[in-house]
Write an enzyme that holds these catalytic residues in place. Structure first.
Site, mmCIF file in Angstrom:
data_model
loop_
_atom_site.group_PDB
_atom_site.id
_atom_site.type_symbol
_atom_site.label_atom_id
_atom_site.label_comp_id
_atom_site.label_asym_id
_atom_site.label_seq_id
_atom_site.Cartn_x
_atom_site.Cartn_y
_atom_site.Cartn_z
ATOM 1 N N LYS A 59 0.841 -1.201 0.000
ATOM 2 C CA LYS A 59 0.000 0.000 0.000
ATOM 3 C C LYS A 59 0.877 1.252 0.000
ATOM 4 C CE LYS A 59 -3.812 -2.388 2.305
ATOM 5 N NZ LYS A 59 -4.603 -2.637 3.504
ATOM 6 N N GLN A 103 -4.320 -1.465 9.905
ATOM 7 C CA GLN A 103 -4.354 -2.786 9.282
ATOM 8 C C GLN A 103 -4.962 -3.826 10.237
ATOM 9 O OE1 GLN A 103 -3.670 -3.319 6.106
ATOM 10 N NE2 GLN A 103 -3.803 -5.529 6.072
ATOM 11 N N ASP A 126 -10.450 3.310 4.441
ATOM 12 C CA ASP A 126 -10.823 1.892 4.331
ATOM 13 C C ASP A 126 -12.336 1.748 4.191
ATOM 14 O OD1 ASP A 126 -8.925 -0.163 4.269
ATOM 15 O OD2 ASP A 126 -8.473 0.037 6.419
HETATM 16 N N1 GUN Z 1 -6.870 -6.656 6.422
HETATM 17 C C1 GUN Z 1 -7.253 -7.346 5.313
HETATM 18 N N2 GUN Z 1 -7.759 -6.505 4.386
HETATM 19 C C2 GUN Z 1 -7.704 -5.260 4.913
HETATM 20 C C3 GUN Z 1 -8.069 -3.980 4.431
HETATM 21 O O1 GUN Z 1 -8.577 -3.794 3.313
HETATM 22 N N3 GUN Z 1 -7.837 -2.944 5.297
HETATM 23 C C4 GUN Z 1 -7.313 -3.121 6.523
HETATM 24 N N4 GUN Z 1 -7.148 -2.033 7.296
HETATM 25 N N5 GUN Z 1 -6.959 -4.304 6.995
HETATM 26 C C5 GUN Z 1 -7.152 -5.364 6.197
#
Ligand code: GUN
Length: 297
Positions: A59, A103, A126
């Site tokens: 990311k 995350q 998110d």
């Molecule tokens: N863990 C798995 N997918 C995601 C996501 O799209 N965002 C976040 N913050 N954690 C995740």
């Protein structure tokens, strides 16, 4: 070769992302020119889970490639809930930060729901905050959750018309299955599907998945969907990603989805590979949301 095989095509998330990220880079240049600073995303990672670190690093790298600023904030696994909530408050108040993510999964001693609720919905790129999920349900402007929104963008990028299809979503998680079912049922393009949301208590799952014109699988079980569970000519979207130990690879692992790709693909018109399908689109959605946040802040 199976004589009934449909000649399938890959829904290539890398290629689709490249096209969309080109437009995001132009947007980032415009924000830099107008505001004197780049859109800025922060990612918070608590603990040192290898897979989560890989995702968060991807990311951060993706931000840099489109001309965003990005900050990776790492905290040890022993971080308390109060400490994480204090960090969230600090990020909410930071005028130089447009959006951020925490995350998931978080260590078991931290209540992820409490943390999500503490995130300022205007910085919740998110799209996990109840305010943004509520806005999604009502069709109001807000941040859409990254994975379901990435899948919608992938279908749009390939010009796939879903109106009238029977879409079956397998898995009812808050971050993928449930929002996916809502986006596919909306009066929009893509959308306008008749949606079935299947889950661990669904009876005769295979009988349901075999009815799917569009099958979206997000259950977190490697190669769970087999050829007998899929209709000829279906479109299959695989959200799963699993690291399986493999000594023959220099990395020591290979990646599998929730769908048995080799067996299922010949029955499909379109199918997402793993890796290179949904994963890149999730990151692209995060970039779309961050650009939007920087336009609004
Ligand atoms: N863990 C798995 N997918 C995601 C996501 O799209 N965002 C976040 N913050 N954690 C995740």
């Amino acid at each position: 070769m199976n004589p009934t095989a449909v000649s399938y095509q890959r829904l290539d998330g890398r290629a689709a992302s490249e096209a969309i990220r080109g437009r995001i880079a132009e947007g980032a240049a415009r924000v830099r020119a107008q505001r004197g600073r780049a859109p800025h995303l922060a990612a918070v990672l608590v603990g040192d889970d290898g897979a989560s670190l890989t995702y968060v690093t991807s990311k951060v790298k993706a931000c840099e490639a489109v001309g965003f600023r990005s900050t990776l904030i790492r905290r040890p696994a022993a971080t308390t809930e109060a400490e994480l909530l204090a960090l969230v408050a600090q990020l909410n108040a930071d005028p130089e930060l447009d959006g951020y993510i925490v995350q998931l999964p978080l260590p078991a001693h931290i209540n992820a729901e409490k943390v999500t609720l503490a995130i300022d919905p205007r910085k919740d790129v998110d799209g996990f905050h109840p305010e943004n999920l509520g806005r999604m349900v009502l069709g109001q402007p807000g941040f859409l959750p990254a994975t379901p929104s990435g899948i919608m963008q992938l279908l749009a990028q390939y010009g796939i018309k879903t109106a009238g299809m029977h879409a079956v979503v397998v898995g009812r998680s808050h971050i993928v299955g449930t929002p996916m079912s809502i986006l596919l049922s909306r009066n929009a393009d893509p959308g306008n599907c008749t949606v079935t949301l299947a889950h661990s208590r669904t009876q005769d799952l295979a009988a349901i998945t075999r009815q799917a014109d569009l099958l979206v699988v997000a259950i977190g079980k490697p190669e769970f969907i087999t050829a007998d569970m899929v209709k000829e000519g279906a479109i299959v979207v695989d959200v799963g990603i699993h690291r399986i130990a493999d000594d023959t690879r220099s990395s020591g692992f290979r990646l599998l989805g929730d769908v048995h790709f080799a067996k299922v693909a010949p029955k499909c018109t379109w199918i997402t590979p793993v890796p290179g399908g949904v994963g890149p689109m999730t990151i692209t959605s995060l970039l779309v949301n961050t650009l939007k946040a920087s336009d609004q802040s």
